[in-house]
Design a protein around this motif. Structure first.
Motif, PDB file in Angstrom:
ATOM      1  N   PHE A 205       3.137   8.747 -11.849  1.00 35.19           N
ATOM      2  CA  PHE A 205       2.625   8.744 -10.473  1.00 35.19           C
ATOM      3  C   PHE A 205       1.747   7.513 -10.334  1.00 35.19           C
ATOM      4  O   PHE A 205       0.830   7.288 -11.136  1.00 35.19           O
ATOM      5  CB  PHE A 205       1.806  10.001 -10.167  1.00 35.19           C
ATOM      6  CG  PHE A 205       1.584  10.208  -8.698  1.00 35.19           C
ATOM      7  CD1 PHE A 205       2.387  11.071  -7.971  1.00 35.19           C
ATOM      8  CD2 PHE A 205       0.596   9.505  -8.013  1.00 35.19           C
ATOM      9  CE1 PHE A 205       2.207  11.244  -6.603  1.00 35.19           C
ATOM     10  CE2 PHE A 205       0.410   9.660  -6.646  1.00 35.19           C
ATOM     11  CZ  PHE A 205       1.213  10.541  -5.943  1.00 35.19           C
ATOM     12  N   THR A 206       2.048   6.694  -9.328  1.00 38.29           N
ATOM     13  CA  THR A 206       1.327   5.435  -9.115  1.00 38.29           C
ATOM     14  C   THR A 206       0.750   5.373  -7.707  1.00 38.29           C
ATOM     15  O   THR A 206       1.466   5.616  -6.734  1.00 38.29           O
ATOM     16  CB  THR A 206       2.259   4.220  -9.321  1.00 38.29           C
ATOM     17  OG1 THR A 206       2.721   4.218 -10.671  1.00 38.29           O
ATOM     18  CG2 THR A 206       1.536   2.917  -9.023  1.00 38.29           C
ATOM     19  N   TRP A 207      -0.528   5.057  -7.632  1.00 36.05           N
ATOM     20  CA  TRP A 207      -1.147   4.712  -6.339  1.00 36.05           C
ATOM     21  C   TRP A 207      -1.304   3.191  -6.291  1.00 36.05           C
ATOM     22  O   TRP A 207      -1.943   2.586  -7.156  1.00 36.05           O
ATOM     23  CB  TRP A 207      -2.520   5.367  -6.194  1.00 36.05           C
ATOM     24  CG  TRP A 207      -2.511   6.582  -5.319  1.00 36.05           C
ATOM     25  CD1 TRP A 207      -2.658   7.873  -5.699  1.00 36.05           C
ATOM     26  CD2 TRP A 207      -2.349   6.587  -3.891  1.00 36.05           C
ATOM     27  NE1 TRP A 207      -2.590   8.718  -4.603  1.00 36.05           N
ATOM     28  CE2 TRP A 207      -2.404   7.956  -3.481  1.00 36.05           C
ATOM     29  CE3 TRP A 207      -2.152   5.613  -2.922  1.00 36.05           C
ATOM     30  CZ2 TRP A 207      -2.270   8.343  -2.146  1.00 36.05           C
ATOM     31  CZ3 TRP A 207      -2.016   6.001  -1.592  1.00 36.05           C
ATOM     32  CH2 TRP A 207      -2.074   7.346  -1.209  1.00 36.05           C
ATOM     33  N   ASN A 208      -0.716   2.581  -5.266  1.00 37.77           N
ATOM     34  CA  ASN A 208      -0.853   1.150  -5.015  1.00 37.77           C
ATOM     35  C   ASN A 208      -1.963   0.969  -3.987  1.00 37.77           C
ATOM     36  O   ASN A 208      -1.789   1.278  -2.804  1.00 37.77           O
ATOM     37  CB  ASN A 208       0.479   0.592  -4.492  1.00 37.77           C
ATOM     38  CG  ASN A 208       0.380  -0.860  -4.081  1.00 37.77           C
ATOM     39  OD1 ASN A 208      -0.695  -1.448  -4.001  1.00 37.77           O
ATOM     40  ND2 ASN A 208       1.525  -1.462  -3.802  1.00 37.77           N
ATOM     41  N   LEU A 209      -3.105   0.467  -4.423  1.00 39.02           N
ATOM     42  CA  LEU A 209      -4.256   0.274  -3.553  1.00 39.02           C
ATOM     43  C   LEU A 209      -4.204  -1.128  -2.969  1.00 39.02           C
ATOM     44  O   LEU A 209      -4.763  -2.079  -3.514  1.00 39.02           O
ATOM     45  CB  LEU A 209      -5.556   0.520  -4.317  1.00 39.02           C
ATOM     46  CG  LEU A 209      -5.684   1.913  -4.972  1.00 39.02           C
ATOM     47  CD1 LEU A 209      -7.017   2.055  -5.680  1.00 39.02           C
ATOM     48  CD2 LEU A 209      -5.482   3.019  -3.952  1.00 39.02           C
ATOM     49  N   VAL A 210      -3.489  -1.251  -1.868  1.00 40.06           N
ATOM     50  CA  VAL A 210      -3.291  -2.470  -1.064  1.00 40.06           C
ATOM     51  C   VAL A 210      -2.968  -3.696  -1.917  1.00 40.06           C
ATOM     52  O   VAL A 210      -3.436  -4.802  -1.653  1.00 40.06           O
ATOM     53  CB  VAL A 210      -4.474  -2.742  -0.096  1.00 40.06           C
ATOM     54  CG1 VAL A 210      -4.605  -1.625   0.921  1.00 40.06           C
ATOM     55  CG2 VAL A 210      -5.797  -2.924  -0.843  1.00 40.06           C
ATOM     56  N   ASP A 211      -2.150  -3.508  -2.936  1.00 37.83           N
ATOM     57  CA  ASP A 211      -1.614  -4.577  -3.781  1.00 37.83           C
ATOM     58  C   ASP A 211      -2.701  -5.325  -4.567  1.00 37.83           C
ATOM     59  O   ASP A 211      -2.453  -6.416  -5.074  1.00 37.83           O
ATOM     60  CB  ASP A 211      -0.813  -5.575  -2.935  1.00 37.83           C
ATOM     61  CG  ASP A 211       0.154  -6.412  -3.769  1.00 37.83           C
ATOM     62  OD1 ASP A 211       0.601  -5.917  -4.821  1.00 37.83           O
ATOM     63  OD2 ASP A 211       0.442  -7.560  -3.378  1.00 37.83           O
ATOM     64  N   LEU A 212      -3.886  -4.747  -4.640  1.00 39.18           N
ATOM     65  CA  LEU A 212      -4.960  -5.359  -5.405  1.00 39.18           C
ATOM     66  C   LEU A 212      -5.252  -4.591  -6.692  1.00 39.18           C
ATOM     67  O   LEU A 212      -5.805  -5.132  -7.639  1.00 39.18           O
ATOM     68  CB  LEU A 212      -6.235  -5.444  -4.551  1.00 39.18           C
ATOM     69  CG  LEU A 212      -6.118  -6.284  -3.284  1.00 39.18           C
ATOM     70  CD1 LEU A 212      -7.408  -6.237  -2.501  1.00 39.18           C
ATOM     71  CD2 LEU A 212      -5.740  -7.726  -3.605  1.00 39.18           C
TER      72      LEU A 212
ATOM     73  N   ALA B 196       0.867  -1.187   0.000  1.00 42.10           N
ATOM     74  CA  ALA B 196       0.000   0.000   0.000  1.00 42.10           C
ATOM     75  C   ALA B 196       0.894   1.224   0.000  1.00 42.10           C
ATOM     76  O   ALA B 196       1.794   1.346   0.833  1.00 42.10           O
ATOM     77  CB  ALA B 196      -0.928   0.037   1.210  1.00 42.10           C
ATOM     78  N   GLY B 197       0.641   2.145  -0.934  1.00 38.33           N
ATOM     79  CA  GLY B 197       1.437   3.363  -0.949  1.00 38.33           C
ATOM     80  C   GLY B 197       1.350   4.066  -2.288  1.00 38.33           C
ATOM     81  O   GLY B 197       0.552   3.709  -3.164  1.00 38.33           O
ATOM     82  N   TRP B 198       2.196   5.077  -2.451  1.00 35.45           N
ATOM     83  CA  TRP B 198       2.229   5.824  -3.708  1.00 35.45           C
ATOM     84  C   TRP B 198       3.673   6.132  -4.081  1.00 35.45           C
ATOM     85  O   TRP B 198       4.565   6.147  -3.222  1.00 35.45           O
ATOM     86  CB  TRP B 198       1.423   7.124  -3.601  1.00 35.45           C
ATOM     87  CG  TRP B 198       1.858   8.066  -2.505  1.00 35.45           C
ATOM     88  CD1 TRP B 198       1.356   8.141  -1.241  1.00 35.45           C
ATOM     89  CD2 TRP B 198       2.886   9.064  -2.588  1.00 35.45           C
ATOM     90  NE1 TRP B 198       2.001   9.108  -0.515  1.00 35.45           N
ATOM     91  CE2 TRP B 198       2.940   9.709  -1.314  1.00 35.45           C
ATOM     92  CE3 TRP B 198       3.761   9.491  -3.580  1.00 35.45           C
ATOM     93  CZ2 TRP B 198       3.844  10.738  -1.031  1.00 35.45           C
ATOM     94  CZ3 TRP B 198       4.657  10.514  -3.304  1.00 35.45           C
ATOM     95  CH2 TRP B 198       4.682  11.128  -2.040  1.00 35.45           C
ATOM     96  N   GLY B 199       3.894   6.377  -5.364  1.00 30.34           N
ATOM     97  CA  GLY B 199       5.226   6.718  -5.837  1.00 30.34           C
ATOM     98  C   GLY B 199       5.161   7.734  -6.959  1.00 30.34           C
ATOM     99  O   GLY B 199       4.286   7.668  -7.831  1.00 30.34           O
TER     100      GLY B 199
END
Length: 833
Positions: free
Chosen positions: A696-703, A683-686
Motif C-alpha cells: 500500500f503506497t501513499w503518494n504525497l504530491v510526488d514529494l 498525488a494519490g494512493w495504490g
C-alpha cells in the motif's frame, strides 16, 4: 394541390430573432418529398412536426406519402468555429503585443477584427458557462468552478433546463454541433459512468464530444472521453499528446461532415487545454524558446507594453500599471538559481502556447481546405480568464501540491524537475512574476474578477464573406455573454421562448455583430452594464465607469482564510475608463457619491443574477459535501475490475479514518497487479501486489511516498488483504473558524494479510484538500499514471481475481464539548459584528 399541402405552404410565420432581424419559417423544395427542407421560426424547441400532407386510403396504391422536411438553418447562416483557449493573459499572444508567436490568432485578426475590451469572468467554468448560454455565470449556477460548488442557485454548477446552450439551439435549428477539448461545465458529482448525462456536452446539445471533463488534465495521459466513454489512446504511445490528437479528431470530424453532407452547417466548439497548467509541450517546441526570456519579467512587461501601443490594441496615452513590489520580487533581485529555474518555466509555457496555437491553425486550415473558410464565422478567444497565478511566486513542478498548500523550494525544483519540466513527469506551473507580465498592461491575474488582469481577454473574429475591414480594431466594451446573441444574430436564428416545454430565461448578453461593419467601428458599445464576481472579488462596469474591490488575499495563496465579512471587509476603488484605459488611477476619494451609486448598482445586479450569498472561501468550498453518488455513504462495495470513476463520484479518503479490504484469489505462479488505486503520479494512493507481495503506497504530491509492504509473496488461493488507517482527527478550530489547519494531519496505517499484521507505521502528514483531479478511482487495473513509477506502469492489471473489495470510511466528528465551544464561538462572533 392537396388542401393540407397548401396549409403547409402557408406556414410562413414571421418572427423576430434575438437581434431583431426578420426570419420566416419556410419550406424549400416540394413539400412532402424526401428532399424537402424546413427553416423553423425557433420559438419552441424542438420544433413540432408539420401536419401530415399526404393522402391515406385503405390501400397504399391509392395513398400518397408525405415526408417531414428536414430542419436546416436559414439560407445565409454561416458555419461557426468557436475557439477558446485557457488561462491566457491579454499580453501573452503576439496578436495583442506579446512575444510568443500565435500565427493562427494573427491570421484571424488580420483577416477580420481584433477586440481590445472583451471580458471573461476571471475563472474557467464560469466563463465557459456564460460562453455557451449567453447568460451571466451566476445565473446558470457557475459562480465558481464545479469542484467548489455549494448548495445555492448561483453556485451549484448546474445549468438548468431553462438556460438552453448555443449547442442545443443550433442543433435544433439544423446545425451539426460538436465540442472538442475542455468540458468544465459538467458538475463534478455527475461525471461518472452512472451519469446522468444531461449536463455532459451530449446532453447540452452537442452531438459529438471528444475531450476531457474537469478543470485541467495532463496532455500526455489525459482523462479523455469520446462521448461518455473513457478512452486511453496514450497507452503504449509515449509521444502521443492531446493537443495534437484533439486537432486531428476535429479535422477528421469536420471532413466527415463535409463529405457526407456538404450542405450541412457546422458549429464546432474548440477548447484546448492550453495554456492551463500543466504546461505540457513536446521537446522540439520547448527548444524553440530557449534563451528567449533571459531579460526577466520586468523588461518583458515593458517590451509587451511597447508592442501593444505599436499594434494599437491599447491607446497611445495608456499607462502601464505599477509592478506589485509588495507581492513579487523584481527580476534583478533574484539569485542565479532562481533565474535559471524561472526562465525554464516560462520557456515551457511559451512553447505550450505556441504549440496550442499551431494546432488551432491546423483546424482553421482544414476549414479552408474544405472550401468553407469564406462562409465560416471564426471566433477565437485568447483565454477564458487572465494568466494564472496558481503556481506561487516560485512556480511548482506539481500544481496538485500547490492546491494542497505545499510549496516546492527552488533548490528541489532545480534538482529533481528542471530537466523534465513540461514532460509527463511534471504537472507544472510557472512563477507568478511571468503571470503578471503576461497580463500586461493590467493589474492582477486569474481568479481576480475585480481587475482587468483577471478578466480582459484578447479576441479576434473573422467572417470573410461579411467582415471587410480586415485587420480592424474594435474597442467597444463586451463580455463573454455576448457571444451567443452574436451567433444567433448572424445565423438569423432567434433565442427560443421554450425548450422541451420549459420557459427559457432571457439571453442576457448583447450581440456585437454591429461592430462587423466598418461604419460602426467607433460606435459606442451596446453593452452598457456588467457585473463581475469570483471568490468575493467583485466589480461593476457602467457606461465607462468601473468600481471594484481591492483583493485582500493574492490568488496564489490557495489555503488563505480571508475575512469572511465579504460585504464590508473589502476596500473599493473607482475608475473612469474613458480617461484611464488600464484601471490605474483610483478616483474613489474624489467621487464618493459616484462610488456609492456604483456599489448600489452592483448589489442590484447581484440580486438579479443569483450572486448572493457572497463567499470568499476557496479551500473550505473545495472540501464541502456535494450531492454525488457517494453522498451520505461510508461503505462502498465492488467486485471484479472497474476503472474510470472520477474523484467527484469516488470514495474520498481525505481527512478520515478508513479500512480497505480486498478478498482475492491468487493464481498459480503468484499474483501481481492493482487491487485499487485513486489518483496517480502527482498525488494519490495504490493498493497492489508486487511480485506477489502486498503493497500500500501513499503518494504525497510526488514529494514523498509512504509505503507499507509485506515481506512474503502470497501463496496461490484465496486471501483477505486489509489496509486500515486511523486518522488523528480534526481540530476544533477547523470547524469553528473556516481554518484548514486541522486537515492533513497524521495517522497510522496497518497492512494485514488474512488477519495478520504484516506492516504498520505512522504517516506524519496526509494530503489535506485534493488528490490529482484528472485521475480516477480504479479497481483491478490502473488508468492514467501510476502512484509509483518505480513499482509499475499502467495498466498493471491484476492477474488474479477480485471477489470483493470494500472501502469503509469513518470521518471524525465533533465531540459534545467541541459542539458547545462552536456554538459559543458563533455567538461571540455575532455579538462582535
Amino acid at each position: 394541390m392537396h388542401p393540407l399541402v397548401a396549409t403547409i405552404l402557408a406556414l410562413a410565420l414571421t418572427v423576430l430573432t434575438a437581434a431583431g432581424t426578420a426570419q420566416a419559417q419556410t419550406i424549400t423544395g416540394t413539400p412532402g418529398s424526401p428532399s424537402a427542407t424546413r427553416t423553423i421560426d425557433g420559438k419552441s424547441l424542438p420544433p413540432a412536426p408539420l401536419p401530415f400532407g399526404g393522402v391515406i386510403k385503405d390501400n397504399a396504391y391509392q395513398s400518397k406519402p408525405f415526408w417531414q422536411p428536414r430542419v436546416v438553418p436559414p439560407k445565409d447562416a454561416p458555419n461557426v468555429l468557436l475557439i477558446i483557449t485557457d488561462d491566457c493573459g491579454f499580453g501573452a499572444p503576439s496578436t495583442f503585443g506579446g512575444v510568443i508567436p500565435t500565427p493562427a490568432l494573427d491570421r484571424i485578426a488580420n483577416s477580420g477584427l481584433r477586440y481590445t475590451q472583451f471580458h471573461s469572468t476571471a475563472l474557467c467554468s464560469p466563463t465557459r458557462a456564460a460562453l455557451i448560454t449567453g447568460r451571466n455565470h451566476h445565473a446558470v449556477g457557475f459562480g465558481q468552478v464545479s469542484e467548489a460548488s455549494t448548495g445555492y442557485p448561483g453556485y451549484d454548477s448546474v445549468i438548468e433546463p431553462d438556460s438552453a446552450t448555443i449547442g442545443r439551439i443550433l442543433r435544433d435549428n439544423g446545425y451539426a454541433t460538436s465540442w472538442f477539448g475542455k468540458d468544465h461545465n459538467t458538475p463534478a458529482y455527475e461525471a461518472s459512468q452512472a451519469g446522468p448525462f444531461t449536463r455532459w456536452p451530449i446532453g447540452l446539445g452537442f452531438e459529438y464530444f471528444y475531450g476531457f471533463v474537469g478543470g485541467d488534465t495532463s496532455q500526455w495521459q489525459p482523462n479523455l472521453f469520446r462521448q461518455t466513454t473513457p478512452i486511453y489512446p496514450y497507452v503504449g504511445n509515449p509521444k502521443w499528446n492531446l493537443t495534437t490528437a484533439m486537432a486531428d479528431d476535429a479535422i477528421e470530424h469536420m471532413k466527415m461532415l463535409n463529405e457526407v453532407d456538404p450542405s450541412k452547417r457546422f458549429f464546432v466548439k474548440y477548447a484546448p487545454g492550453g495554456t492551463h497548467a500543466p504546461h505540457h509541450a513536446p521537446p522540439e517546441w520547448i527548444e524553440k524558446f530557449k534563451g528567449k526570456f533571459d531579460m526577466g519579467w520586468n523588461k518583458l512587461r515593458e517590451q509587451i507594453f511597447a508592442n501593444q501601443k505599436k499594434l494599437g490594441v491599447i491607446p497611445k496615452d495608456a499607462e502601464l500599471t505599477p509592478w506589485p513590489k509588495d507581492l513579487l520580487a523584481d527580476w534583478d533581485t533574484l539569485t542565479p538559481d532562481e533565474k535559471k529555474l524561472f526562465t525554464r518555466q516560462v520557456e515551457v509555457y511559451a512553447a505550450y502556447l505556441a504549440y496550442t496555437d499551431h494546432e488551432i491553425g491546423r483546424v482553421i486550415q482544414a476549414v479552408q481546405d474544405m472550401g468553407k473558410l469564406e462562409d465560416t464565422l471564426i471566433i477565437y478567444i485568447s483565454g477564458d480568464n487572465g494568466s494564472s497565478a496558481e503556481g506561487n511566486p516560485n512556480g511548482t513542478p506539481n500544481e496538485v501540491a500547490q492546491f494542497n498548500s505545499v510549496e516546492v523550494p527552488v533548490e528541489a525544483q532545480l534538482k529533481y524537475f528542471y530537466d523534465v519540466w513540461g514532460s509527463d513527469k511534471t504537472y507544472n506551473h510557472m512563477a507568478v512574476g511571468w503571470t503578471w507580465a503576461f497580463d500586461t498592461p493590467y493589474k492582477w491575474t486569474k481568479q481576480v474578477a475585480s481587475h482587468f488582469g483577471g478578466t480582459r481577454q484578447g479576441m479576434a473574429i473573422s467572417w470573410p464573406k461579411v467582415i471587410k475591414d480586415k485587420g480592424g480594431i474594435r474597442n467597444q466594451f463586451h463580455h463573454v455573454i455576448d457571444i451567443v446573441p452574436t451567433i444567433l444574430e448572424v445565423a438569423g436564428i432567434q433565442a427560443p421562448e421554450t425548450v422541451d416545454g420549459i420557459k427559457q430565461k432571457p439571453i442576457e448578453g448583447v450581440s456585437l455583430a454591429y461592430t462587423f461593419d466598418k461604419a460602426n467601428a467607433k460606435e459606442p458599445s451596446r453593452h452598457k452594464t456588467q457585473y463581475f464576481e469570483i471568490f468575493g472579488n467583485r466589480g461593476i462596469y457602467n457606461d465607462g465607469w468601473y468600481a471594484n474591490t481591492t483583493p485582500i488575499s493574492p490568488p496564489w495563496k490557495l489555503g488563505a482564510t480571508p475575512n469572511p465579512d465579504v460585504e464590508h471587509a473589502y476596500k473599493w476603488e473607482l475608475y473612469d475608463l474613458t480617461k484611464d484605459w488600464t484601471q490605474n488611477r483610483d478616483v474613489a476619494a474624489a467621487n464618493p457619491e459616484k462610488l456609492k451609486q456604483m456599489q448600489a448598482l452592483f448589489m442590484d445586479e447581484a440580486k438579479k443574477y443569483q450572486v448572493l450569498p457572497l463567499d470568499n472561501s476557496l479551500a473550505a468550498r473545495m472540501v464541502t459535501p456535494r450531492p454525488s453518488v457517494t453522498a451520505g455513504r461510508n461503505l462502498f462495495t465492488y467486485s471484479g475490475t472497474l476503472t474510470g470513476i472520477p474523484m467527484g463520484d469516488a470514495p474520498s479518503l481525505i481527512a478520515a479514518s478508513y479500512t480497505i479490504t480486498a478478498e482475492v484469489e491468487v493464481p498459480q505462479g503468484g499474483g501481481e497487479g492493482i487491487l485499487a488505486t485513486q489518483g496517480g503520479r502527482f498525488a494519490g494512493w495504490g493498493f497492489y501486489l508486487l511480485q506477489g507481495k502486498p503493497v500500500f503506497t501513499w503518494n504525497l504530491v510526488d514529494l514523498e511516498r509512504v509505503r507499507w509492504e509485506g515481506k512474503d509473496a502470497l501463496t496461490p488461493g484465496k486471501h483477505t488483504l486489509t489496509f486500515d488507517f486511523k486518522y488523528d482527527g480534526l481540530g476544533f478550530a477547523t470547524l469553528a473558524f473556516n481554518d484548514m489547519s486541522g486537515l492533513g494531519r497524521s495517522g497510522t496505517g496497518t497492512l494485514k494479510v488474512d488477519g495478520k499484521v504484516v506492516a504498520s507505521q505512522k504517516m506524519e502528514r496526509t494530503i489535506p484538500v485534493i488528490l490529482q483531479w484528472d485521475e480516477t478511482f480504479d479497481i483491478g487495473s490502473d488508468t492514467g499514471t501510476p502512484v509509483d513509477d518505480k513499482d509499475y506502469q499502467v495498466p498493471f492489471a491484476f492477474t488474479g481475481k477480485i471477489k470483493k473489495l470494500t472501502v469503509k470510511i469513518d470521518r471524525p466528528k465533533l465531540t459534545p464539548a467541541d459542539e458547545k465551544r462552536l456554538m459559543e464561538a458563533q455567538r461571540n462572533n455575532k455579538m462582535s459584528e
